[in-house]
Design a protein around this motif. Sequence first.
Motif, short mmCIF file in Angstrom:
data_model
loop_
_atom_site.label_atom_id
_atom_site.label_comp_id
_atom_site.label_asym_id
_atom_site.label_seq_id
_atom_site.Cartn_x
_atom_site.Cartn_y
_atom_site.Cartn_z
N ARG A 76 0.81 -1.12 -0.03
CA ARG A 76 0.11 -0.03 0.09
C ARG A 76 0.57 1.15 -0.04
N SER A 77 0.69 1.99 -1.08
CA SER A 77 1.47 3.22 -0.97
C SER A 77 0.58 4.51 -1.54
N ILE A 78 1.08 5.85 -1.10
CA ILE A 78 0.04 6.76 -1.22
C ILE A 78 0.65 7.77 -2.18
N PHE A 79 -0.05 8.39 -2.84
CA PHE A 79 0.32 9.68 -3.66
C PHE A 79 0.24 11.01 -2.90
N ALA A 80 1.10 11.85 -2.92
CA ALA A 80 0.98 13.03 -2.02
C ALA A 80 1.13 14.25 -3.03
N ARG A 81 0.71 15.49 -2.85
CA ARG A 81 0.84 16.55 -3.37
C ARG A 81 2.06 17.38 -2.80
N LYS A 82 3.24 17.68 -3.87
CA LYS A 82 4.25 18.40 -3.21
C LYS A 82 4.03 19.72 -3.88
N ASN A 83 3.95 20.72 -2.85
CA ASN A 83 3.28 22.24 -3.26
C ASN A 83 4.74 22.96 -3.78
N TYR A 84 4.45 23.50 -4.93
CA TYR A 84 5.39 24.64 -5.04
C TYR A 84 5.03 25.29 -6.24
N PHE A 85 5.49 26.61 -6.46
CA PHE A 85 5.20 27.38 -7.91
C PHE A 85 6.30 27.25 -8.83
N TYR A 86 6.01 27.07 -9.87
CA TYR A 86 6.77 27.33 -10.89
C TYR A 86 6.17 27.22 -12.39
N PRO A 87 6.47 28.17 -13.16
CA PRO A 87 5.78 28.13 -14.41
C PRO A 87 5.63 26.89 -15.31
N ASP A 88 6.45 25.99 -14.99
CA ASP A 88 5.98 24.76 -15.82
C ASP A 88 5.24 23.65 -15.08
N LEU A 89 4.64 24.06 -14.08
CA LEU A 89 3.89 23.19 -12.99
C LEU A 89 2.55 23.97 -12.98
N PRO A 90 1.58 23.75 -13.78
CA PRO A 90 0.33 24.38 -13.91
C PRO A 90 -0.46 23.91 -12.68
N LYS A 91 -0.46 22.89 -12.07
CA LYS A 91 -1.44 22.62 -11.01
C LYS A 91 -0.89 23.49 -9.80
N GLY A 92 0.39 23.78 -9.67
CA GLY A 92 1.08 24.46 -8.61
C GLY A 92 1.43 23.31 -7.54
N TYR A 93 1.38 22.18 -7.73
CA TYR A 93 1.89 21.06 -7.15
C TYR A 93 2.02 19.66 -8.05
N GLN A 94 3.13 19.02 -7.38
CA GLN A 94 3.53 17.98 -8.15
C GLN A 94 3.02 16.75 -7.44
N ILE A 95 2.44 15.79 -8.16
CA ILE A 95 1.98 14.54 -7.67
C ILE A 95 3.25 13.70 -7.42
N SER A 96 3.53 13.04 -6.17
CA SER A 96 4.58 12.25 -5.94
C SER A 96 4.30 11.46 -5.00
N GLN A 97 5.33 10.63 -4.39
CA GLN A 97 5.00 9.73 -3.19
C GLN A 97 6.05 10.19 -2.06
#
Length: 489
Positions: A76-97
């Motif tokens: 069992r593993s979990i996807f987490a939001r890694k929040n940061y601002f950068y122009p190439d990241l439109p969501k404002g977060y990267q989905i990571s673990q």
Amino acid sequence: MKSPTWEIVVGIESHTQLLTKSKIFSGASTAFGAAPNTQASAVDIALPGVLPVLNKAAVELAIRFGLAVGGSISRRSIFARKNYFYPDLPKGYQISQYELPIVTGGELAIELPGGGKTIRLTRAHLEEDAGKSLHELSGSHAVLGQGMTGIDLNRAGTPLLEIVTEPDLRGAQEAVSYARALHALVRWIGICDGNMQEGSFRCDANVSVRKIGDDKLGTRCEIKNLNSFRFMEQAIEFEARRQIELIQDGKSVAQETRLYDSERDETRAMRSKEDAQDYRYFPDPDLLPLVISEQDIERVRAAMPELPTVRFKRFTDALALPASTAKVLIGDRELADYFEQASRQAKPEVVRQTANWIAGSTSARLNNSGMGIAQSPVSPAQLRGLMERIVDGTISGKIAKEVDDAMWAGEGDADTIIEQRGLKQISDSGAIEKMVDEVLAANVKQVADYRAGKEKAFNSLVGQVMQRSQCKANPAQVNEILRRKLKAS
Ligand code: ADP
Ligand code: MG
């Protein structure tokens, strides 16, 4: 860099793009090189209301990696939001673990001049790649004006497996050795194409220094996005020197993220290092926990190709190949497969001859032409035909080179070429005796030299008989007949 007082400590984080057809959370293609933003779906550009759907293929490739390094696969593993601002990241977060990655532990053996060493892996987790900022003002991006930057979201959402080591590496060479071993492994197991120019395999190096004998690790700097082994080596060397000088001057190393500038061969501060808390990690509410069953793991295990370490052992034990030859063969899975196809169920001499030929002649041709074995015009069966003719004495090793040239030029099978060009080895002792007699008669001085004990004269006589036969005389027979005649007369 070697220093009697300082130890350089390195830990590496590698981002490997997984070889899936579509992205990790959308159906858009992952193919490299398309026109900007033509492969960015509504999910990749983060339109409101879209939802990510996990790509099962990415999960299977991550499991394959975990099994290959002997890591433990999290049920069992979990996807987490890694929040940061950068122009190439439109969501404002990267989905990571973050807290629960898909793979924990495992190890990788590396080779060093003085022997080997095993590097412990901390973890490997799934995440999405970001888009790209284009600063270039030429080529297909010429539309951008001077000083403008464009955003290409084709890469956004490409699946990545981030593979993290423990700080087990000592110095630049060990780090490069590890990166090479990892690069070879991910290609071997088919989870990543390893194309470093296209950014499919990128490494960050965490570097610190300490006095030899200290238990505590020094403060580290992280050098981002090293996309060649040479740059990795240079960047670590530079960074370690910089840190040692700082400490020797009574200053201290600040933990930060740095960039390597290959043109000036130096690292430069990019930003002060953020802590995990700066990213405000939290479980992504749009994605369920990733649950992997025992059957999932077993299915991946059953489809796993034989690992390079296992194949190396089989080549050196069961086939009795020298370690150096086996190492060249397992440098590339396709090359190793080619060898196996060419030597399947052959006599031991043919197997050895084939291994030598591929590790030597074939590899050199591939290196010179920049081709992979898949593009070779010589099929495994054709190579086998040539190897059989060397071993059964139809042609000498030297003539075999000529036949091989002709096979690479597409002239057909070894037997056809040998026949058409009249390359068959002369094993008729009468014919060889005649040539030997002629050479002896024409080289009175060398015969006298030989009798006076000069072994070199003998080699020269052999050479002349071979030349007279256009390299077609059986060399062993030439030697024997020559010795006999020199003794007798
Ligand atoms: P982050 O996720 O913030 O980059 P981690 O603690 O996960 O940091 O470590 C990242 C990498 O840095 C790992 O490969 C780890 O082995 C390495 N590392 C940690 N501390 C040091 C240190 N003092 N010197 C060199 N490498 C280090
Ligand atoms: Mg990091």
